[in-house]
Design a protein around this motif. Structure first.
Motif, PDB file in Angstrom:
ATOM      1  N   ARG A  13       0.826  -1.220   0.000  1.00 50.77           N
ATOM      2  CA  ARG A  13       0.000   0.000   0.000  1.00 50.77           C
ATOM      3  C   ARG A  13       0.858   1.267   0.000  1.00 50.77           C
ATOM      4  O   ARG A  13       0.506   2.259  -0.631  1.00 50.77           O
ATOM      5  CB  ARG A  13      -0.916   0.003   1.224  1.00 50.77           C
ATOM      6  CG  ARG A  13      -1.787  -1.228   1.377  1.00 50.77           C
ATOM      7  CD  ARG A  13      -2.960  -1.218   0.418  1.00 50.77           C
ATOM      8  NE  ARG A  13      -3.931  -0.217   0.784  1.00 50.77           N
ATOM      9  CZ  ARG A  13      -4.936  -0.427   1.638  1.00 50.77           C
ATOM     10  NH1 ARG A  13      -5.088  -1.599   2.226  1.00 50.77           N
ATOM     11  NH2 ARG A  13      -5.806   0.539   1.892  1.00 50.77           N
ATOM     12  N   GLN A  14       1.965   1.248   0.769  1.00 45.62           N
ATOM     13  CA  GLN A  14       2.756   2.474   0.954  1.00 45.62           C
ATOM     14  C   GLN A  14       4.203   2.336   0.486  1.00 45.62           C
ATOM     15  O   GLN A  14       5.004   3.236   0.725  1.00 45.62           O
ATOM     16  CB  GLN A  14       2.755   2.882   2.437  1.00 45.62           C
ATOM     17  CG  GLN A  14       1.385   2.998   3.062  1.00 45.62           C
ATOM     18  CD  GLN A  14       0.611   4.218   2.599  1.00 45.62           C
ATOM     19  OE1 GLN A  14       1.096   5.007   1.796  1.00 45.62           O
ATOM     20  NE2 GLN A  14      -0.613   4.391   3.093  1.00 45.62           N
ATOM     21  N   GLY A  15       4.557   1.211  -0.130  1.00 40.96           N
ATOM     22  CA  GLY A  15       5.931   1.021  -0.545  1.00 40.96           C
ATOM     23  C   GLY A  15       6.850   0.773   0.635  1.00 40.96           C
ATOM     24  O   GLY A  15       6.400   0.515   1.765  1.00 40.96           O
ATOM     25  N   THR A  16       8.149   0.859   0.401  1.00 44.39           N
ATOM     26  CA  THR A  16       9.131   0.627   1.468  1.00 44.39           C
ATOM     27  C   THR A  16       8.901   1.598   2.615  1.00 44.39           C
ATOM     28  O   THR A  16       8.950   2.813   2.446  1.00 44.39           O
ATOM     29  CB  THR A  16      10.557   0.790   0.926  1.00 44.39           C
ATOM     30  OG1 THR A  16      10.755  -0.109  -0.165  1.00 44.39           O
ATOM     31  CG2 THR A  16      11.581   0.522   2.016  1.00 44.39           C
ATOM     32  N   ASN A  17       8.633   1.059   3.790  1.00 41.33           N
ATOM     33  CA  ASN A  17       8.522   1.843   5.023  1.00 41.33           C
ATOM     34  C   ASN A  17       8.784   0.895   6.165  1.00 41.33           C
ATOM     35  O   ASN A  17       8.664  -0.337   6.021  1.00 41.33           O
ATOM     36  CB  ASN A  17       7.137   2.493   5.135  1.00 41.33           C
ATOM     37  CG  ASN A  17       6.030   1.502   5.398  1.00 41.33           C
ATOM     38  OD1 ASN A  17       5.700   1.214   6.548  1.00 41.33           O
ATOM     39  ND2 ASN A  17       5.429   0.937   4.340  1.00 41.33           N
ATOM     40  N   ALA A  18       9.128   1.396   7.336  1.00 38.09           N
ATOM     41  CA  ALA A  18       9.571   0.520   8.419  1.00 38.09           C
ATOM     42  C   ALA A  18       8.487  -0.459   8.847  1.00 38.09           C
ATOM     43  O   ALA A  18       8.761  -1.632   9.117  1.00 38.09           O
ATOM     44  CB  ALA A  18      10.030   1.361   9.607  1.00 38.09           C
ATOM     45  N   ILE A  19       7.240  -0.007   8.919  1.00 44.18           N
ATOM     46  CA  ILE A  19       6.151  -0.894   9.351  1.00 44.18           C
ATOM     47  C   ILE A  19       5.964  -2.035   8.359  1.00 44.18           C
ATOM     48  O   ILE A  19       6.014  -3.216   8.708  1.00 44.18           O
ATOM     49  CB  ILE A  19       4.836  -0.101   9.507  1.00 44.18           C
ATOM     50  CG1 ILE A  19       4.936   0.896  10.654  1.00 44.18           C
ATOM     51  CG2 ILE A  19       3.665  -1.054   9.730  1.00 44.18           C
ATOM     52  CD1 ILE A  19       3.779   1.879  10.726  1.00 44.18           C
ATOM     53  N   GLY A  20       5.745  -1.685   7.102  1.00 44.11           N
ATOM     54  CA  GLY A  20       5.499  -2.698   6.091  1.00 44.11           C
ATOM     55  C   GLY A  20       6.678  -3.617   5.875  1.00 44.11           C
ATOM     56  O   GLY A  20       6.512  -4.833   5.694  1.00 44.11           O
ATOM     57  N   THR A  21       7.883  -3.072   5.894  1.00 46.13           N
ATOM     58  CA  THR A  21       9.065  -3.895   5.668  1.00 46.13           C
ATOM     59  C   THR A  21       9.362  -4.786   6.872  1.00 46.13           C
ATOM     60  O   THR A  21       9.814  -5.927   6.707  1.00 46.13           O
ATOM     61  CB  THR A  21      10.270  -2.999   5.330  1.00 46.13           C
ATOM     62  OG1 THR A  21       9.925  -2.146   4.227  1.00 46.13           O
ATOM     63  CG2 THR A  21      11.488  -3.819   4.962  1.00 46.13           C
ATOM     64  N   ALA A  22       9.085  -4.311   8.085  1.00 49.02           N
ATOM     65  CA  ALA A  22       9.242  -5.163   9.277  1.00 49.02           C
ATOM     66  C   ALA A  22       8.299  -6.360   9.208  1.00 49.02           C
ATOM     67  O   ALA A  22       8.648  -7.473   9.607  1.00 49.02           O
ATOM     68  CB  ALA A  22       8.986  -4.349  10.540  1.00 49.02           C
ATOM     69  N   ILE A  23       7.086  -6.134   8.689  1.00 44.15           N
ATOM     70  CA  ILE A  23       6.131  -7.230   8.536  1.00 44.15           C
ATOM     71  C   ILE A  23       6.609  -8.198   7.460  1.00 44.15           C
ATOM     72  O   ILE A  23       6.571  -9.420   7.638  1.00 44.15           O
ATOM     73  CB  ILE A  23       4.728  -6.678   8.186  1.00 44.15           C
ATOM     74  CG1 ILE A  23       4.154  -5.916   9.381  1.00 44.15           C
ATOM     75  CG2 ILE A  23       3.791  -7.792   7.751  1.00 44.15           C
ATOM     76  CD1 ILE A  23       2.847  -5.201   9.091  1.00 44.15           C
ATOM     77  N   ALA A  24       7.067  -7.657   6.337  1.00 43.19           N
ATOM     78  CA  ALA A  24       7.528  -8.511   5.240  1.00 43.19           C
ATOM     79  C   ALA A  24       8.754  -9.323   5.632  1.00 43.19           C
ATOM     80  O   ALA A  24       8.883 -10.496   5.253  1.00 43.19           O
ATOM     81  CB  ALA A  24       7.837  -7.651   4.014  1.00 43.19           C
ATOM     82  N   GLU A  25       9.669  -8.711   6.405  1.00 42.40           N
ATOM     83  CA  GLU A  25      10.909  -9.381   6.786  1.00 42.40           C
ATOM     84  C   GLU A  25      10.810 -10.111   8.121  1.00 42.40           C
ATOM     85  O   GLU A  25      11.694 -10.899   8.466  1.00 42.40           O
ATOM     86  CB  GLU A  25      12.046  -8.346   6.866  1.00 42.40           C
ATOM     87  CG  GLU A  25      12.304  -7.581   5.577  1.00 42.40           C
ATOM     88  CD  GLU A  25      13.168  -8.358   4.601  1.00 42.40           C
ATOM     89  OE1 GLU A  25      13.830  -9.312   5.040  1.00 42.40           O
ATOM     90  OE2 GLU A  25      13.162  -8.018   3.404  1.00 42.40           O
TER      91      GLU A  25
END
Length: 652
Positions: A121-133
């Motif tokens: 939804r928002q591209g690379t960002n700490a929240i989304g990337t922490a979830i992905a990783e």
């Protein structure tokens, strides 16, 4: 520490290689595959207040444990142009607190409750990337994929529940110029606090070992905590315990108390009891010695009145004892081959122990309470009470005192010393509110407050008593229609409707034969003589034609009556069934036949039945015996009621 160039207008492709770490580079590549562009505006699709309230309720236990930690963290970062964000496992922002000025700036890029910050939804960002990783992540300034977000610096840490499942993310976000290298350390410590609180409440009635090689670290965030059953079966361990034991949570599940600490459950309990409050010395599986505290909180035990009182609990607060006994309902027992039921069971298994309220709908008698009891028995609360309240069966004048309890003298006729309400009786366990649609409208406000604040105020009392309950509700009514009519509160509906499942009526299920077999096994246990119960083929055919308006309740009552009437051979035949049931089935068959044969308007039931008989005989090639079996009636009935039918043929 990261450099801090002012490059908010530079595309990711031109950022220096050292600036894009391998993890951030992969995230940027994922963002591109999602079809995002660096120049696009942030996703401003924010949930409505009602939908956000529902999402918060679904993550209530996470919010409860995170809220005080977030407040403490805010005190540490106040006046730093920062904010603290809590999301669910999907990246949806549930809560945010921080400096007012920065909160307003963050809203301009949809960094606010109700917005989703997953990478897609928002591209690379700490929240989304922490979830992905699935690991702590810092995304600073130009590392954000969307140019609009590059004024931010964000430190996010995933939050895992005691079962190792991702529950959400704690994020500290600020202006990129206010970045500090200690921010991530504060976020990690805060998440450890949340996870440890989560752990202790989930396994409050278990054998818990808190340990560390340095005794001064016991009672701090550094201590490892592992939970076991009293017989030594491993349940879970916090992050520090996993590190000290050298195994992941998945790896630890293959171990026992004995293989990890070299002691059985009973030996460890005995050792703790004789330690006189001193620290224990234990050896880990790698030979390392650790200091440990051991806590064994037994589940509440039943007293002579069939109620339970926990150690240190006031004697006035007693709760119905409900323990899993042999033969009690479990979810595995409900799966008997019907795909609809299997789908329901699969759904509810995913929310067990996650404090998500369940709403069960379906016709009267479809087994809603049986499902609720099975969920409780399979949950971490199984050793605690299961309290069922039928909101339709309690008079409106009494339901308030039944639910909330009352103090002595609260009203005329009140018992001396008052009474404990059903909600408090369920404390620690599960409260099942059957026919919730029949709850009086004024009481819905009080129930909503209990669900929001987890506090009960008995009638006539100024006391507020904390309560910890799982909520399961059931109804055969259309609550949405009742909301439109002003008969049911919409806010209460969203509090109760964390997950909604519908039980199919018995007539639509494909496992009738298995259900009958299960009931026969139960009724056979009550026979003092004769063979085990069975059902004749004629009765089976009759059951398959029945519409079962009363569903399982009707079938169960019928089987108990037939079991009492049966002969020594144990076979339930047509003559053992109640007359009214046979008449209802015959009338149902006649109605079905009338819709197919389209009889003249105003035809009497007797004429319709005769038409049905004629149709059945014709369908079976003139075989009266076969037609009688199909209709569930005797051959004499067919001979008596059948209209002239020259093609009736043979009886055989």
């Amino acid at each position: 520490m990261l450099d801090d160039p002012d490059r908010g207008d530079i595309a990711p492709a031109s950022i220096e290689a050292c600036w894009l770490t391998p993890s951030i580079q992969k995230s940027h590549e994922r963002s591109q595959t999602y079809g995002l562009s660096t120049s696009m505006r942030p996703d401003y699709d924010v949930l409505s207040a009602a939908d956000l309230a529902l999402k918060r309720e679904q993550s209530r236990i996470l919010c409860v444990h995170a809220a005080p930690v977030m407040e403490t963290l805010r005190e540490q970062i106040t006046n730093t142009q920062s904010m603290i964000v809590l999301t669910d496992a999907e990246g949806l922002i549930l809560h945010s607190i921080g400096d007012d000025g920065f909160l307003k700036r963050a809203e301009k890029v949809a960094l606010r409750p109700g917005a989703n910050w997953a990478e897609a939804r928002q591209g690379t960002n700490a929240i989304g990337t922490a979830i992905a990783e699935c690991r702590p992540t810092v995304v600073h300034g130009d590392q954000h994929y969307l140019a609009a977000n590059r004024f931010l610096t964000c430190s996010s840490v995933p939050i895992f529940n005691p079962y190792g499942e991702l529950s959400g993310v704690l994020d500290v976000t600020g202006d990129r110029h206010s970045y500090h290298q200690h921010t991530m350390a504060l976020a990690k410590m805060s998440v450890q606090l949340i996870e440890n609180h989560f752990f202790s409440t989930t396994f409050r009635t278990t054998l818990q070992i808190a340990f560390h090689e340095r005794p001064e670290f016991l009672g701090t965030l550094m201590e490892g905590i592992a939970a076991f059953t009293s017989d030594g079966r491993f349940l879970s361990a916090n992050r520090s315990a996993q590190i000290q034991l050298g195994l992941t949570l998945a790896g630890l599940r293959a171990h026992t108390l004995s293989s990890l600490f070299g002691l059985s459950g009973s030996d460890l309990i005995d050792k703790a009891r004789t330690s006189q409050g001193l620290l224990l010395s234990l050896s880990l599986r790698n030979g390392q010695c650790v200091s440990a505290n051991v806590a064994f909180r037994q589940p509440a035990l039943a007293n002579g009145d069939g109620c339970v009182a926990e150690p240190g609990m006031p004697s006035a607060i007693l709760r119905p004892a409900t323990k899993i006994r042999e033969g009690q309902s479990r979810l595995c027992h409900l799966e008997t081959g019907d795909l609809q039921i299997s789908a329901v069971v699969a759904k509810v298994r995913k929310i067990i122990g996650k404090d998500i309220p369940l709403l069960v709908t379906g016709e009267t008698g479809t087994g809603k309470e049986l499902l609720a009891q099975a969920i409780h028995n399979d949950s971490p609360r199984h050793a605690e009470p299961f309290v069922a309240v039928n909101c339709a069966s309690i008079p409106e004048s009494l339901i308030e005192s039944e639910l909330f309890g009352y103090e002595e003298g609260a009203f005329t006729g009140a018992k001396r010393k008052g009474a404990v309400g059903r909600i408090l009786q369920a404390n620690g366990g599960t409260l099942f509110l059957d026919e919730i649609g029949d709850m009086p409208y004024p009481l819905q406000v009080r129930l909503l407050r209990v669900l929001q604040e987890r506090i009960v105020n008995p009638l006539g009392s100024a006391k507020s008593i904390p309560v910890d309950i799982a909520i399961i509700c059931a109804t055969h009514r259309d609550l949405r229609e009742m909301i439109a009519q002003g008969r049911f509160r919409e806010d209460l509906y969203y509090r109760l409707n964390g997950l909604a499942v519908k039980l199919p009526p018995l007539r639509d299920r494909t496992d009738l034969a298995h259900v009958i077999e299960s009931m026969l096994r139960v009724e056979s246990l009550n026979r003092t003589s004769g063979r085990p119960l069975s059902v004749s083929q004629e009765v089976v055919a009759l059951f398959e034609r029945c519409r079962w308006p009363g569903n399982f309740r009707q079938l169960g009552n019928l089987m108990r009556t037939a079991a009492a009437m049966v002969d020594e051979d144990g076979e339930i035949r047509v003559e053992h069934l109640p007359d009214d049931f046979l008449e209802d089935v015959q009338a149902g068959v006649a109605r079905a036949a009338s819709s197919d044969l389209t009889p003249p308007p105003g035809a009497r039931l007797q004429e319709v039945a005769a038409l049905a008989i004629s149709a059945a005989v014709a369908q079976h090639g003139g075989n009266v015996s076969a037609a009688a079996r199909a209709l569930g009636v005797s051959r004499n009935t067919i001979y008596r009621k059948r209209l002239s039918a020259p093609d009736a043929g043979s009886d055989d």
